[in-house]
Write an enzyme that holds these catalytic residues in place. Sequence first.
Site, PDB file in Angstrom:
ATOM      1  N   HIS A  39      -5.601   3.034   1.444  1.00  0.00           N
ATOM      2  CA  HIS A  39      -4.922   4.236   1.938  1.00  0.00           C
ATOM      3  C   HIS A  39      -5.656   4.895   3.123  1.00  0.00           C
ATOM      4  CE1 HIS A  39      -2.933   3.411  -1.708  1.00  0.00           C
ATOM      5  NE2 HIS A  39      -3.608   4.207  -2.500  1.00  0.00           N
ATOM      6  N   ASP A  90       0.916  -1.139   0.000  1.00  0.00           N
ATOM      7  CA  ASP A  90       0.000   0.000   0.000  1.00  0.00           C
ATOM      8  C   ASP A  90       0.958   1.190   0.000  1.00  0.00           C
ATOM      9  OD1 ASP A  90      -1.381   2.273   0.759  1.00  0.00           O
ATOM     10  OD2 ASP A  90      -2.866   1.115   1.850  1.00  0.00           O
ATOM     11  N   HIS A  91       1.114   1.843  -1.143  1.00  0.00           N
ATOM     12  CA  HIS A  91       2.229   2.791  -1.244  1.00  0.00           C
ATOM     13  C   HIS A  91       2.097   3.967  -0.276  1.00  0.00           C
ATOM     14  CE1 HIS A  91      -0.421   5.232  -3.789  1.00  0.00           C
ATOM     15  NE2 HIS A  91       0.411   6.221  -3.572  1.00  0.00           N
TER      16      HIS A  91
HETATM   17  C1  BG6 Z   1      -3.502   4.881  -5.998  1.00  0.00           C
HETATM   18  C2  BG6 Z   1      -4.866   4.969  -6.618  1.00  0.00           C
HETATM   19  O1  BG6 Z   1      -3.426   3.780  -5.146  1.00  0.00           O
HETATM   20  O2  BG6 Z   1      -3.256   6.061  -5.260  1.00  0.00           O
HETATM   21  C3  BG6 Z   1      -4.967   6.187  -7.504  1.00  0.00           C
HETATM   22  O3  BG6 Z   1      -5.097   3.806  -7.403  1.00  0.00           O
HETATM   23  C4  BG6 Z   1      -4.591   7.423  -6.737  1.00  0.00           C
HETATM   24  O4  BG6 Z   1      -6.275   6.321  -8.034  1.00  0.00           O
HETATM   25  C5  BG6 Z   1      -3.251   7.240  -6.047  1.00  0.00           C
HETATM   26  O5  BG6 Z   1      -4.499   8.495  -7.658  1.00  0.00           O
HETATM   27  C6  BG6 Z   1      -2.957   8.391  -5.108  1.00  0.00           C
HETATM   28  O6  BG6 Z   1      -1.655   8.259  -4.625  1.00  0.00           O
HETATM   29  P1  BG6 Z   1      -0.717   9.523  -4.422  1.00  0.00           P
HETATM   30  O7  BG6 Z   1       0.528   8.972  -3.832  1.00  0.00           O
HETATM   31  O8  BG6 Z   1      -0.526  10.122  -5.782  1.00  0.00           O
HETATM   32  O9  BG6 Z   1      -1.473  10.414  -3.513  1.00  0.00           O
END
Ligand code: BG6
Length: 526
Positions: free
Chosen positions: A279, A216-217
């Site tokens: 997230h 989960d980045h």
């Molecule tokens: C991803 C979603 O996991 O997270 C995207 O699939 C979203 O839809 C993105 O835009 C948002 O991540 P960050 O790091 O750009 O806020």
Amino acid sequence: MTTSAPQPRTRHVAARPSQILQALGDNRRQADPCTIVILGAKGDLAKRKLLPAIYQLAKDKLLPAGCDVLGMARDPMDDDAFRRMMGDAVRASEEIPEFDEAVWRSLAARMHYTAGDFGDAAAYQRLAVRLEEIESRRNPFEPNRLFYLAVPPSVFPPIVRSLSESGLAPRLIDATQRPWYRIVIEKPFGTSLETARTLNRLVLELFSECQLYRIDHYLGKETVQSILVFRFANAIFEPIWSRQSVQHVQITAAETVGVGNRGRYYEEAGVVRDMFQNHLLQLLTLTAMEPPASMSADAVRDEKVKVLRSLRWLHDADIDAAAVRAQYKSYRDEPDVAKDSITPTYAAVRFYVDNWRWTGVPFFLRSGKKMARRASEIAVQFRDPPVLMFRQETREQIAPNVLTLRIQPNEGVSLSFEVKAPGAVYQLSRGIEVAPVAMDFMYKEAFGETNPSAYETLLLDVMLGDATLFTRSDEVEAAWKVVDPLINYWDKHPPSRMPSYAPGSWGPTDADHLVQAQGARWREPE
Ligand code: BG6
């Protein structure tokens, strides 16, 4: 005697010396040499996130000596063409502040490619041959393997089966075994509780949990990791971190972008699967969790799972009052989106964490595409003073104290509070005029531009064998258990007219009513 000038509204903490960062960097554990095998090496994720992160690790001298990259995708291509393609991607990446040719050249020399269809057993044999060839050149011989599944979820099962059956990634007994074989699985991990369980069953039949890194980045973001430090390295917040002092919590992940060219995926996912299941619930668990017994991966994840299990079940009868969905106008004109789509691109949901610390405190979560500003933050709003003694006659005239953890952008922390407004309006008979101010900490000011990208942090953690920032099987299932009732209810009760919101706004007005019903209102992130 000199009178000091009025304090500015915003005060910043003193910048910490850059030597501290240097020392932290020097103390980082060295990762083991390994081959990073990217399955889906020509895809968007590999080009936009993984290769830039690997390059940056190399630049920061955090990539272990003896680390190779082996890409695999369907199209035939030789190593040189792969290197050129990835070089272009890294040069074009927004995540790379400055491209260094020398760093790239030495990394490119360790990059390789093999073509193959993920459903074809012969492709894995060719992969094995290439891997052995690469590993045989490594001195000392350490054939550790990191398999990164940068592919659509539908091909996860055949890939993990093939990795196991071909002997490319044998099952380990425990995390200390060498050489190691680790599998990184991108989100979405399943599309429901049932599919996540099936996938978990499959991967756990083939591998040990200690080999699995479910990404989960958001957890790789510095500011998300810092929530734990903020809460558990500072004693002053603990006594006020509960229902006794907190009125409600708002967690926002707002984006200005739309779905772009991801219409096909997004139509299936929608905002709840795309942002809430992972997230936003991660942010909620980190905010609400109890102090873990230690900072070990399992101790931290145990506490997070307890929060997910304490979340009040969203019953069908409550959902209309507890959740709002909407779609940005023009969403149906996006490529690969149905003209009559009812996929929500925005949702706001009220949750309750039914445990001793939090019962009765609403946690409002919201996320949307095409919103007014890009902002992710956690805002903890504290209770009003029990008695008003100053000039203000109504509670509305006193701004509540809010502690805001800004995840992105303007990464930092701020605390708002009331002070006496200086000047003439001071009249004893009428009371003192109060005014809101804020103390503000900005990462950039204190530490400079040092934030590694989330993927840089996470890739390094996989190489180090540290799973703290990855989701364990029970955690991922517990999160699906929370959002499944909402997704199912909305699927079963399509709106007669899909509520919409204007691109560039803060979402539908129904979302305002959701918080107003609890005596709150949405913050506008700065
Ligand atoms: C991803 C979603 O996991 O997270 C995207 O699939 C979203 O839809 C993105 O835009 C948002 O991540 P960050 O790091 O750009 O806020």
